[in-house]
Motif scaffolding. Structure first.
Motif, PDB file in Angstrom:
ATOM      1  N   PHE A 132      -7.847  -5.161 -14.624  1.00 45.29           N
ATOM      2  CA  PHE A 132      -9.128  -4.539 -14.946  1.00 45.29           C
ATOM      3  C   PHE A 132      -9.811  -4.014 -13.682  1.00 45.29           C
ATOM      4  N   LEU A 133      -9.832  -4.845 -12.629  1.00 49.34           N
ATOM      5  CA  LEU A 133     -10.518  -4.444 -11.399  1.00 49.34           C
ATOM      6  C   LEU A 133      -9.789  -3.303 -10.678  1.00 49.34           C
ATOM      7  N   LEU A 134      -8.450  -3.338 -10.745  1.00 48.49           N
ATOM      8  CA  LEU A 134      -7.688  -2.251 -10.108  1.00 48.49           C
ATOM      9  C   LEU A 134      -7.976  -0.921 -10.802  1.00 48.49           C
ATOM     10  N   TRP A 135      -8.118  -0.974 -12.120  1.00 51.20           N
ATOM     11  CA  TRP A 135      -8.426   0.242 -12.871  1.00 51.20           C
ATOM     12  C   TRP A 135      -9.778   0.832 -12.463  1.00 51.20           C
ATOM     13  N   GLN A 136     -10.689  -0.033 -11.984  1.00 55.33           N
ATOM     14  CA  GLN A 136     -12.031   0.444 -11.601  1.00 55.33           C
ATOM     15  C   GLN A 136     -12.047   1.177 -10.264  1.00 55.33           C
ATOM     16  N   ILE A 137     -10.995   1.001  -9.463  1.00 57.21           N
ATOM     17  CA  ILE A 137     -10.981   1.686  -8.160  1.00 57.21           C
ATOM     18  C   ILE A 137     -11.011   3.194  -8.412  1.00 57.21           C
ATOM     19  N   PRO A 138     -11.996   3.892  -7.796  1.00 54.12           N
ATOM     20  CA  PRO A 138     -12.204   5.318  -8.121  1.00 54.12           C
ATOM     21  C   PRO A 138     -10.961   6.184  -7.918  1.00 54.12           C
ATOM     22  N   THR A 139     -10.095   5.807  -6.972  1.00 50.06           N
ATOM     23  CA  THR A 139      -8.923   6.661  -6.734  1.00 50.06           C
ATOM     24  C   THR A 139      -7.686   6.168  -7.475  1.00 50.06           C
ATOM     25  N   TYR A 140      -7.911   5.288  -8.489  1.00 51.73           N
ATOM     26  CA  TYR A 140      -6.771   4.850  -9.312  1.00 51.73           C
ATOM     27  C   TYR A 140      -6.107   6.084  -9.926  1.00 51.73           C
ATOM     28  N   GLY A 141      -4.797   6.143  -9.873  1.00 54.35           N
ATOM     29  CA  GLY A 141      -4.108   7.313 -10.426  1.00 54.35           C
ATOM     30  C   GLY A 141      -3.778   8.316  -9.336  1.00 54.35           C
ATOM     31  N   LYS A 142      -4.678   8.415  -8.335  1.00 53.29           N
ATOM     32  CA  LYS A 142      -4.437   9.354  -7.242  1.00 53.29           C
ATOM     33  C   LYS A 142      -3.743   8.629  -6.088  1.00 53.29           C
ATOM     34  N   ASP A 143      -4.294   7.463  -5.715  1.00 57.77           N
ATOM     35  CA  ASP A 143      -3.686   6.695  -4.626  1.00 57.77           C
ATOM     36  C   ASP A 143      -2.542   5.812  -5.116  1.00 57.77           C
TER      37      ASP A 143
END
Ligand SMILES: *Cc1c(COP(=O)(O)O)cnc(C)c1O
Length: 423
Positions: free
Chosen positions: A339-350
């Protein structure tokens, strides 16, 4: 949720965690004088504080008794392999007679394949996941060549669909069905070391049997992590190591499972040694190998007592904690991490998480596929006191384990990761 809110939330979870007292039963490594955030229990589990006592007791008994210790020490060495049975059986869902602690993982894999990979001219193929752990690949390749077959058309390695990271169970079952007239052995990791995918043991085993094959699992990343129910699921054989989730130290003694329906098959070939021989007459040194009943009959050598003592120290903690409670906390820890990893704004990009999102299809490990500067980010994590691990070519593995990791550890690692990505 911002980080401070997350930390308060995590602490509130830690306060009511029924397993919270177990953390203090382990040595937590320090980085720059500070307790590290240790998240590689899937690689080398931490040392229980009681391990030293267990090993010291054996050293003392050896010092005081010499050879008499085989029979007269507090845990007589002659029968040492029996001591881990009950706990191991409950961890892998087996009968005590079906499991034994012995050798090392790859050695056990070979021993099991000697008995259970019996290729014929017509039925010779091995079906496994693509990208299996190197040692397993080498074992498969060398066994195939040993039997005079060519790995190129014998080893069937299943790949995820294009654009996907993990295998769909339906595709595994379909492949087994397609090769049904030629497959001799179906063997998968219980939990895949790279992606963290927990394979569907029940359905893969059923499909393998329906196709006329033997089905085995390498539980290196599953044992002590997820419920595998080997007996009920009818798995033919399994092997594992004990230095990952079982916290038994570097190079620890490994384990093996053989389903009891194979115990009375006189046609099973095996490579034998005296410790697998009928213990009633083991010391008569007679000709003619007579295997012990059960998994014990696959043992070769007398028991490495110091390694086994370390295993016993750890199993005692598993017994105390209870595997149902461990799995429950494990799911909560990993759900929070995800859940917290998904909240990182650059999830999907980084980065993206390649481990399945369904808790039934994973253990505690999440694998982060790094899209840029992966190794750099990983090195920064390490410098910041987070111990995660890097798997070539581009994955960071993070595994919060329920025995000694806290919910706060989970929040902290995400906090540090976000900083490392920003820099
Ligand atoms: C850790 C691991 C091994 C290591 O093998 P050893 O014989 O214990 O050195 C092998 N296979 C898998 C799948 C592993 O995860």
């Amino acid at each position: 949720m911002n980080i401070q809110d997350s930390i308060d939330f995590a602490r509130s979870l830690d306060r009511v965690d029924p397993l919270r007292s177990f953390r203090s039963k382990f040595h937590i490594p320090k980085v720059n004088g500070k307790e590290s955030i240790y998240l590689i229990g899937n690689s080398l589990g931490l040392q229980p504080k009681t391990t030293k006592k267990f090993i010291s007791e054996e050293l003392d008994d050896w010092a005081q008794l010499g050879g008499e210790g085989h029979v007269h020490s507090r845990r007589p060495w002659l029968y040492y392999h029996k001591l881990a049975k009950k706990s191991l059986a409950s961890i892998v869902g087996a009968k005590p007679s079906e499991v034994v602690a012995m050798n090392h993982l790859t050695v056990n894999l070979h021993l099991m394949m000697v008995s259970f990979y019996r290729p014929t001219k017509k039925r010779y193929k091995i079906i496994t996941e693509a990208g299996a752990f190197s040692s397993d690949q080498y074992a498969f390749e060398s066994q195939i060549k040993f039997h005079g077959h060519n790995p190129r058309n014998t080893l069937i390695e299943l790949k995820p669909r294009k654009g996907e990271f993990t295998l769909r169970t339906e595709d595994i079952l379909q492949a087994i069905h397609e090769h049904r007239s030629e497959v001799a052995l179906v063997i998968f990791g219980g939990v895949q070391y790279y992606t963290g995918q927990f394979f569907d043991i029940k359905n893969i085993t059923e499909a393998g049997h329906k196709a006329g094959a033997i089905v085995g699992f390498d539980l290196a990343h599953a044992v002590g992590n997820v419920p595998v129910n080997l007996h009920k699921n009818n798995v033919d054989f399994a092997v594992w190591c004990s230095y990952k989730y079982l916290n038994s130290g570097p190079g620890a003694i490994a384990g093996a499972f053989v389903h009891e329906r194979h115990f009375n098959n006189p046609n099973l070939p095996r490579f034998a040694g005296w410790w697998g021989h009928d213990e009633g007459e083991r010391f008569q040194m007679k000709k003619g190998f007579k295997p012990m009943a059960g998994a014990d009959g696959w043992q070769l050598s007398n028991v490495p007592v110091f390694q086994s003592a370390a295993l016993l120290a750890s199993l005692e903690l598993f017994n105390e904690a209870g595997i149902a409670a461990l799995r429950k906390k494990s799911i909560q820890l990993t759900d929070l991490l995800e859940f917290l990893l998904w909240q990182i704004p650059t999830y999907g990009k980084d980065f993206v998480i390649i481990t399945p999102a369904n808790p039934d299809e994973r253990g505690c490990q999440l694998s982060l596929l790094m899209k840029r500067d992966g190794k750099k980010v990983f090195n920064k994590l390490t410098q910041s006191g987070v111990i995660a691990d890097w798997r070539e070519p581009d994955v960071i593995r993070i595994a919060p384990v329920p025995l000694y990791n806290s919910f706060e550890d989970v929040v902290r690692v995400v906090e540090v990761l976000e900083e490392c990505l920003r820099k």
